[in-house]
Design a protein around this motif. Structure first.
Motif, short mmCIF file in Angstrom:
data_model
loop_
_atom_site.label_atom_id
_atom_site.label_comp_id
_atom_site.label_asym_id
_atom_site.label_seq_id
_atom_site.Cartn_x
_atom_site.Cartn_y
_atom_site.Cartn_z
N ARG A 386 63.15 141.60 72.03
CA ARG A 386 62.25 140.60 71.43
C ARG A 386 61.86 139.54 72.46
O ARG A 386 60.71 139.11 72.52
CB ARG A 386 62.91 139.97 70.22
N VAL A 387 62.83 139.09 73.23
CA VAL A 387 62.55 138.09 74.26
C VAL A 387 61.56 138.64 75.28
O VAL A 387 60.67 137.92 75.76
CB VAL A 387 63.85 137.63 74.94
N ALA A 388 61.72 139.93 75.63
CA ALA A 388 60.83 140.55 76.60
C ALA A 388 59.47 140.89 76.01
O ALA A 388 58.55 141.27 76.74
CB ALA A 388 61.47 141.82 77.16
N GLY A 389 59.31 140.76 74.67
CA GLY A 389 58.03 141.04 74.04
C GLY A 389 57.70 142.52 73.97
O GLY A 389 56.52 142.88 73.94
N LEU A 390 58.69 143.37 73.88
CA LEU A 390 58.43 144.81 73.85
C LEU A 390 57.74 145.25 72.57
O LEU A 390 57.09 146.29 72.53
CB LEU A 390 59.75 145.58 74.00
N PHE A 391 57.87 144.45 71.51
CA PHE A 391 57.23 144.79 70.25
C PHE A 391 55.89 144.08 70.08
O PHE A 391 55.24 144.21 69.06
CB PHE A 391 58.14 144.44 69.06
N GLY A 392 55.51 143.26 71.04
CA GLY A 392 54.30 142.48 70.89
C GLY A 392 54.55 141.26 70.04
O GLY A 392 55.53 141.17 69.30
N THR A 394 55.33 137.17 69.25
CA THR A 394 56.37 136.25 69.71
C THR A 394 57.50 136.22 68.73
O THR A 394 57.34 136.48 67.54
CB THR A 394 55.81 134.83 69.88
N GLU A 395 58.67 135.88 69.24
CA GLU A 395 59.86 135.82 68.39
C GLU A 395 59.86 134.55 67.58
O GLU A 395 59.56 133.47 68.07
CB GLU A 395 61.10 135.87 69.29
N SER A 396 60.20 134.66 66.31
CA SER A 396 60.30 133.47 65.48
C SER A 396 61.74 133.02 65.42
O SER A 396 62.65 133.72 65.83
CB SER A 396 59.79 133.77 64.06
N GLU A 397 61.96 131.84 64.87
CA GLU A 397 63.31 131.27 64.85
C GLU A 397 64.20 131.90 63.80
O GLU A 397 65.39 131.66 63.76
CB GLU A 397 63.23 129.76 64.62
N THR A 398 63.63 132.70 62.90
CA THR A 398 64.43 133.25 61.81
C THR A 398 64.88 134.66 62.08
O THR A 398 65.46 135.31 61.23
CB THR A 398 63.62 133.24 60.50
N GLY A 399 64.60 135.17 63.28
CA GLY A 399 65.03 136.53 63.60
C GLY A 399 64.01 137.56 63.20
O GLY A 399 64.27 138.75 63.26
N THR A 400 62.83 137.17 62.70
CA THR A 400 61.78 138.11 62.39
C THR A 400 60.71 138.00 63.43
O THR A 400 60.60 137.02 64.15
CB THR A 400 61.17 137.82 61.00
N GLY A 401 59.87 139.00 63.52
CA GLY A 401 58.84 138.96 64.53
C GLY A 401 57.81 140.02 64.27
O GLY A 401 57.87 140.76 63.28
N THR A 402 56.82 140.11 65.13
CA THR A 402 55.75 141.07 64.96
C THR A 402 56.15 142.38 65.62
O THR A 402 56.39 142.43 66.82
CB THR A 402 54.46 140.54 65.59
N VAL A 403 56.21 143.44 64.83
CA VAL A 403 56.50 144.77 65.34
C VAL A 403 55.19 145.52 65.44
O VAL A 403 54.43 145.56 64.49
CB VAL A 403 57.49 145.51 64.42
#
Length: 428
Positions: A386-392, A394-403
């Motif tokens: 997630r930090v590297a942005g492999l899923f596209g 940005t990482e959110s603070e709640t542990g969810t993000g854009t896959v």
């Protein structure tokens, strides 16, 4: 980049290995962990005086050796080989970097020299048994949920104003479980929440071992070589770490977490390497059907696979020592290698290997403990991905993000498997 180690770095490794071979055999380890402190205090003094181990990565201005993360990682690879029970990780990899990063000049000048010479040990206490989250290894720590989130629970800090309306003292109330070496440390760095829900923020406080209202109870841990304690604070007075309450504590914890991941990865590689060597020695001498069991092709294949896995983890750990930003991935590969190697060591030692008294279980317990405290491996890889942005996105603070292709949502078990594959690809 020149990947070869210097003469000085090789000397640190050689000296430490020779000393631990004499003073930290399996029987010595089992005796040390059953003492009140959980480690051999005499050996700790010797390591501090002869090698400067606790101050290896501290600046010379504060009594340290003036080396860096690479030297500390090399030293911890050797301590991992011997499964050395000591306050080294809690003091040198967690507490000291935070004091150096956030402390005032007076605090650094007072605390770091005794840390460097081994007379003062320290421990980081975070509430809820969430050390990996607090260090930013398995989750984003900026939100502060791991510290209580501004609600009840965790450790709460309250400021009492002085008579003149300025300054004042801080009082801490709450508890923290699974504090590494918390029962024996002379100084505690306590992460506490303040400001309530509206202005919630996490700060670090210095608490001396003899502070009134402080209760420390050593807990029974699976891995006795990495002792843990429960810390209870009942209106304990603490000193704010730093000059004011505007410091970026989550950022400093995440920075310390990267160094800690490198140190842990090196430790795990050292332990896995030693477990593999002991297993190879055993299969060379143990005979079945009139021949050494190591001569059977199936056993050779299993040991060859372990060797490749350990060497890959060592390469990842060495690279992370040069670039700590990759520490999470190195730690994931190292704990996985240690878990696999320790499990195979138990099996290949046969019936005796399944007894708790056998030395193989020291490595098995270390592998299980490390993954429980700082992992698991797939969570470490997920965070790194997630930090590297492999899923596209940005990482959110709640542990969810854009896959990619799925929108925003919580990572599912299927997605976690994909993250594990992606993480291994990055490491390789």
């Amino acid at each position: 980049m020149d990947a070869a180690f210097t003469v000085e770095q090789d000397e640190i490794r050689r000296t430490l290995r020779e000393l631990l071979a004499k003073r930290c055999g399996p029987d010595d380890v089992k005796s040390a962990v059953r003492t009140a402190t959980g480690y051999d205090a005499g050996l700790w003094r010797q390591l501090a005086e002869q090698i400067g181990l606790p101050g290896l990565a501290l600046p010379t201005a504060y009594g340290g050796v003036g080396c860096g993360t690479v030297e500390l990682a090399l030293a911890c690879e050797e301590t991992g080989r011997a499964l050395l029970p000591s306050p080294l990780f809690a003091t040198a990899a967690l507490a000291a970097p935070l004091i150096a990063a956030l402390g005032t000049e007076a605090q650094r000048a007072t605390l770091l020299p005794p840390v460097a010479d081994g007379t003062l040990t320290a421990a980081l206490a975070v509430p809820g048994g969430s050390l990996s989250a607090a260090l930013g290894l398995t989750a984003d720590n900026a939100g502060g949920e791991w510290a209580g989130g501004g609600r009840s629970g965790g450790v709460q800090a309250r400021r009492t104003a002085a008579a003149d309306g300025r300054g004042g003292t801080w009082t801490l109330y709450g508890e923290a479980a699974q504090v590494l070496d918390g029962h024996s440390a002379g100084l505690l760095l306590v992460a506490a929440h303040t400001g309530g829900f509206a202005r919630s923020r996490t700060l670090l406080f210095l608490v001396r071992a003899d502070a009134p209202g402080l209760v420390r109870v050593r807990q029974t841990a699976l891995d006795e070589t990495r002792p843990q304690a429960r810390i209870e604070l009942r209106d304990v007075e603490g000193e704010l770490l730093g000059a004011d309450d505007a410091a970026d504590v989550p950022g400093a914890l995440a920075e310390a977490g990267r160094t800690a991941a490198v140190v842990l990865a090196a430790e795990a590689v050292g332990a896995a390497s030693q477990a593999l060597e002991r297993t190879v020695d055993h299969v060379r001498t143990r005979e079945q059907f009139g021949r050494a069991i190591g001569s059977f092709q199936a056993v050779k294949h299993r040991l060859a696979d372990l060797y490749v896995q350990v060497q890959a983890a060592r390469s990842a750990a060495y690279y992370a020592a040069w670039d700590p930003a990759t520490g999470g991935l190195a730690l994931a590969q190292a704990v996985e290698a240690l878990r696999t190697t320790a499990g195979e060591a138990v099996q290949l030692h046969g019936g005796i290997g399944f007894t708790w008294e056998h030395d193989a279980h020291l490595y098995f317990k270390r592998a299980a403990s490390d993954e429980l405290l700082f992992g698991p491996a797939h969570r470490l890889r997920e965070r790194a991905a997630r930090v590297a942005g492999l899923f596209g996105g940005t990482e959110s603070e709640t542990g969810t993000g854009t896959v990619a292709g799925t929108g925003t949502g919580t990572v599912t078990e299927m997605e976690e498997g994909a993250v594990g594959v992606a993480g291994r690809g990055v490491t390789g």
